[in-house]
Design an enzyme around this catalytic site. Structure first.
Site, PDB file in Angstrom:
ATOM      1  N   SER A 121     -14.019  -2.012  -4.224  1.00 14.33           N
ATOM      2  CA  SER A 121     -13.777  -2.504  -2.868  1.00 14.33           C
ATOM      3  C   SER A 121     -15.096  -2.569  -2.102  1.00 14.33           C
ATOM      4  CB  SER A 121     -12.808  -1.590  -2.120  1.00 14.33           C
ATOM      5  OG  SER A 121     -12.772  -1.939  -0.743  1.00 14.33           O
ATOM      6  N   PHE A 153      -9.363   0.816   2.729  1.00 13.76           N
ATOM      7  CA  PHE A 153      -8.481   1.793   2.062  1.00 13.76           C
ATOM      8  C   PHE A 153      -7.571   2.514   3.058  1.00 13.76           C
ATOM      9  CE2 PHE A 153     -11.140   2.834  -2.042  1.00 13.76           C
ATOM     10  CZ  PHE A 153     -10.876   1.562  -2.516  1.00 13.76           C
ATOM     11  N   LYS A 202       0.810  -1.214   0.000  1.00 14.29           N
ATOM     12  CA  LYS A 202       0.000   0.000   0.000  1.00 14.29           C
ATOM     13  C   LYS A 202       0.846   1.268   0.000  1.00 14.29           C
ATOM     14  CE  LYS A 202      -4.258  -1.789   2.080  1.00 14.29           C
ATOM     15  NZ  LYS A 202      -5.273  -1.094   1.298  1.00 14.29           N
TER      16      LYS A 202
END
Length: 367
Positions: free
Chosen positions: A181, A120, A71
């Site tokens: 997502s 996220f 990430k």
């Protein structure tokens, strides 16, 4: 072999903590003198039959790392040493955000799966841009997966995607647009035609303004109906999308054995593979491979990767497979994939792409 000795120790830790430990090790070893060369000698393995091209990019093999593993964009060098042809970093949001509270990542060993509700979690586009500028390896292709901040209203989502695109596209080889997502409330509403067209129109406008426009891929949900997926694909093709990534994680839970099966979040790993292949085949039949499909979901072995390719994927990505098989997974899948191609008389990945989708389509037409 070594990973199978370490794995029981890692599995005693919380899944996210174990991920942090492993990635810290990756980060450290890739920066130590002489170690990168040794790691590359142990894990790197390629075969000319595995080479793939897409949108002017040459991939040493079809196998890459899916978004979610890196990430922060600071593992690219380490993952390149392990033999992956590409790394998709992110998902990246414009502003830093912590994501959902923990625990939020769960292993389901009985099912060879993970459930995540990370939401996220992101260091933000500024930090990721800095990491991308600092990377050393240029032999691995880097994609950036972009999304919106949780507190951004859906009607302003385009602004978030646009800001992240402008900041990161020039530093990446391609950009993946994450509208799928299950852990960001309302995000999947961007699959709706009007919202999707608005988003893609703005990103294409920005892309055309770059000195070197980047291929834009659209990552879609496995939980839409095939009719809804067809609508998304048609909108993407009309907008000029360069690839479809199929698929993100699923909310489905059929057939799971783990006691953690009912945890909230997106399911990845082996149980996702059949649905992922169904979506890959559906997209391939619509596009005939142009634009191509990047297959994600349940890739743990060479057979899994090969099945995705035969279903219509030109490239394949994994994440959960790394958790269960360890750092040698890229080498083992590539070796096995080369053997499978030769067994079936194919001289390249491209030649094998979509053969099952075409065969099934021909059967239906004759029927």
């Amino acid at each position: 072999m070594l990973y199978h000795l370490i794995r029981p120790l890692l599995f005693r830790l919380d899944a996210e903590r174990a991920h942090d430990v492993v990635t810290a090790m990756f980060r450290a070893t890739s920066r130590m003198p002489l170690l990168p060369r040794l790691i590359s000698a142990l894990y790197a393995w390629d075969d000319p039959a595995l080479m793939v091209e897409w949108a002017g990019l040459r991939f040493a093999s079809p196998l890459g790392v899916a978004a979610g593993f890196d990430k922060r964009a600071d593992l690219v060098d380490a993952l390149a040493l392990l033999g992956f042809s590409h790394v998709e970093v992110g998902t990246v949001t414009p502003r830093p955000q912590p994501g959902n509270p923990g625990p939020r990542l769960f292993r389901l060993p009985e099912d060879m799966a993970l459930i995540n509700r990370l939401g996220f979690n992101s260091h933000g586009m500024v930090a990721v841009a800095k990491a991308l500028r600092a990377r050393r390896s240029r032999r691995v292709i880097v994609g950036v997966n972009i999304g919106k901040n949780r507190d951004t209203p859906l009607e302003r989502a385009v602004e978030d995607y646009a800001a992240t695109f402008v900041a990161l596209a020039p530093l990446a080889d391609y950009v993946a647009v994450n509208i799928s997502s299950p852990n960001t409330p309302g995000l999947r509403r961007l699959h709706e035609r009007a919202a999707l067209e608005e988003l893609l129109r703005e990103l294409m406008r920005l892309n055309h303004g770059l000195l070197y426009p980047r291929p834009i891929a659209l990552k879609i949900s496995p939980d839409e109906t095939l009719d809804q997926i067809e609508e998304v694909v048609r909108a993407g093709c009309e907008a000029g999308v360069a690839a479809f990534i199929a698929t993100n994680t699923t909310l489905a839970r059929e057939g799971l054995r783990s006691r953690l099966a009912n945890e909230t979040g997106g399911l990845s790993g082996r149980p996702l593979a059949p649905r992922a292949r169904q979506v890959i085949r559906a997209i391939y039949r619509l596009t005939r491979g142009t634009p191509p499909v990047i297959g994600v979901g349940g890739v743990l072995t060479a057979d899994d990767a090969y099945a995705h390719i035969r279903a219509g994927a030109r490239l394949v990505q994994l994440y959960t497979g790394m958790v269960y098989a360890g750092p040698a997974i890229a080498r083992e899948i590539k070796r096995g994939l080369a053997q499978l191609l030769r067994r079936d008389g194919f001289v390249s990945v491209t030649q094998a792409t979509g053969v099952d989708a075409e065969w099934e389509g021909a059967i239906r037409q004759r029927g």
